[in-house]
Design a protein around this motif. Structure first.
Motif, PDB file in Angstrom:
ATOM      1  N   GLY A  28      87.835  49.996  26.293  1.00 23.80           N
ATOM      2  CA  GLY A  28      88.709  50.242  27.431  1.00 23.80           C
ATOM      3  C   GLY A  28      90.017  50.891  27.053  1.00 23.80           C
ATOM      4  O   GLY A  28      90.819  51.236  27.928  1.00 23.80           O
ATOM      5  N   ALA A 150      84.621  46.426  28.091  1.00 18.79           N
ATOM      6  CA  ALA A 150      84.676  47.379  29.217  1.00 18.79           C
ATOM      7  C   ALA A 150      83.326  48.026  29.496  1.00 18.79           C
ATOM      8  O   ALA A 150      82.992  48.303  30.652  1.00 18.79           O
ATOM      9  CB  ALA A 150      85.731  48.445  28.939  1.00 18.79           C
ATOM     10  N   HIS A 151      82.548  48.291  28.450  1.00 20.61           N
ATOM     11  CA  HIS A 151      81.248  48.946  28.620  1.00 20.61           C
ATOM     12  C   HIS A 151      80.110  48.062  28.112  1.00 20.61           C
ATOM     13  O   HIS A 151      79.065  48.561  27.695  1.00 20.61           O
ATOM     14  CB  HIS A 151      81.262  50.303  27.912  1.00 20.61           C
ATOM     15  N   ASP A 186      90.978  42.195  38.236  1.00 21.77           N
ATOM     16  CA  ASP A 186      91.250  43.485  38.868  1.00 21.77           C
ATOM     17  C   ASP A 186      92.743  43.801  38.860  1.00 21.77           C
ATOM     18  O   ASP A 186      93.140  44.963  38.688  1.00 21.77           O
ATOM     19  CB  ASP A 186      90.710  43.514  40.294  1.00 21.77           C
ATOM     20  N   LEU A 189      93.433  45.110  35.371  1.00 28.69           N
ATOM     21  CA  LEU A 189      92.827  46.418  35.128  1.00 28.69           C
ATOM     22  C   LEU A 189      93.547  47.522  35.894  1.00 28.69           C
ATOM     23  O   LEU A 189      93.855  48.585  35.339  1.00 28.69           O
ATOM     24  CB  LEU A 189      91.346  46.389  35.504  1.00 28.69           C
ATOM     25  N   ILE A 190      93.829  47.268  37.162  1.00 29.33           N
ATOM     26  CA  ILE A 190      94.510  48.266  37.986  1.00 29.33           C
ATOM     27  C   ILE A 190      95.974  48.385  37.577  1.00 29.33           C
ATOM     28  O   ILE A 190      96.511  49.488  37.450  1.00 29.33           O
ATOM     29  CB  ILE A 190      94.388  47.899  39.474  1.00 29.33           C
ATOM     30  N   ARG A 194      93.783  50.587  33.546  1.00 26.82           N
ATOM     31  CA  ARG A 194      92.448  50.548  32.942  1.00 26.82           C
ATOM     32  C   ARG A 194      91.356  50.826  33.974  1.00 26.82           C
ATOM     33  O   ARG A 194      90.231  51.125  33.600  1.00 26.82           O
ATOM     34  CB  ARG A 194      92.232  49.198  32.261  1.00 26.82           C
ATOM     35  N   ARG A 195      91.706  50.733  35.230  1.00 27.84           N
ATOM     36  CA  ARG A 195      90.792  51.097  36.312  1.00 27.84           C
ATOM     37  C   ARG A 195      91.613  51.670  37.455  1.00 27.84           C
ATOM     38  O   ARG A 195      92.679  51.127  37.785  1.00 27.84           O
ATOM     39  CB  ARG A 195      89.991  49.882  36.803  1.00 27.84           C
ATOM     40  N   THR A 198      90.698  51.636  44.276  1.00 29.47           N
ATOM     41  CA  THR A 198      89.982  52.296  45.367  1.00 29.47           C
ATOM     42  C   THR A 198      90.984  52.645  46.460  1.00 29.47           C
ATOM     43  O   THR A 198      92.148  52.215  46.433  1.00 29.47           O
ATOM     44  CB  THR A 198      88.902  51.373  45.941  1.00 29.47           C
TER      45      THR A 198
END
Length: 217
Positions: A28, A150-151, A186, A189-190, A194-195, A198
């Protein structure tokens, strides 16, 4: 300090459970493979050991929140980042990275458990109590645990209490709370980029979306 130990133990366990092929996957952290991230964790563990044996009588200049600086997004030109990648490659075999992290990481965990939280220590030309320093590292361990998996969809998330504490620290750094509808994961991450959020999450963030991401250094 107990939360530091649980977060660190969970992260080291996650590394120990990696398959050899996982080390070549993306993490990540932008531009880093999993093996690069694990190498960085070894360096982090060394930093913890060094800091815990660097006592000072000076007054604290930082706490668990102000330990973190909000910095510019990395460009990939940082020489220390490049050194980490070269060092990770030099390990050649994944088991060597696992072995070194277990060795140094276990020592860092034991040192943290034996430390007096009221003692002041010096790091990065700043002074903190041991308690604040280890509390700040709960955020470090939690974010890097998320980076590590992350993956890897079947991997175990960081401890729930570490996610909650890390969200609390990040909200204090940001100076604002994330929407209650955001899970702790979340929000982290947001909040740290890292993400991407939406469209619905951007709407919930409102004006706060313009202040994100928070890149910590």
């Amino acid at each position: 300090m107990d939360l530091f130990s649980r977060s660190w133990a969970a992260l080291r366990t996650a590394v120990a459970e990696l398959r050899d092929e996982d080390f070549a996957r993306s993490s990540g952290c932008a531009s880093w493979l999993v093996r690069d991230l694990v190498c960085h964790l070894i360096i982090d563990a060394q930093d913890v050991l060094i800091t815990l044996v660097t006592p000072t009588a000076a007054e604290p200049t930082r706490d668990a929140v102000t330990y973190w600086d909000v910095v510019e997004a990395p460009t990939g030109d940082d020489p220390l980042d490049a050194l980490t990648v070269r060092l990770a490659t030099a390990y050649e075999e994944p088991w060597l990275l696992k072995f070194h992290l277990d060795d140094v990481g276990s020592a860092a965990g034991r040192a943290a458990g034996l430390a007096d939280p009221a003692v002041r220590v010096g790091t990065r030309d700043e002074v903190l109590t041991v308690g604040d320093y280890l509390s700040a590292y709960v955020l470090e361990w939690t974010l890097h645990h998320l980076d590590l998996i992350a993956h890897l969809p079947d991997a175990t998330d960081p401890p729930a209490e570490g996610l909650a504490r890390s969200r609390e620290l990040l909200e204090k750094i940001a100076g604002a709370a994330f929407p209650p509808s955001f899970s702790d994961k979340d929000a982290l991450l947001i909040g740290t980029g890292r993400r991407a959020p939406t469209e619905a999450e951007k709407a919930e963030l409102g004006e706060g979306a313009a202040k994100l991401p928070l890149v910590l250094g």
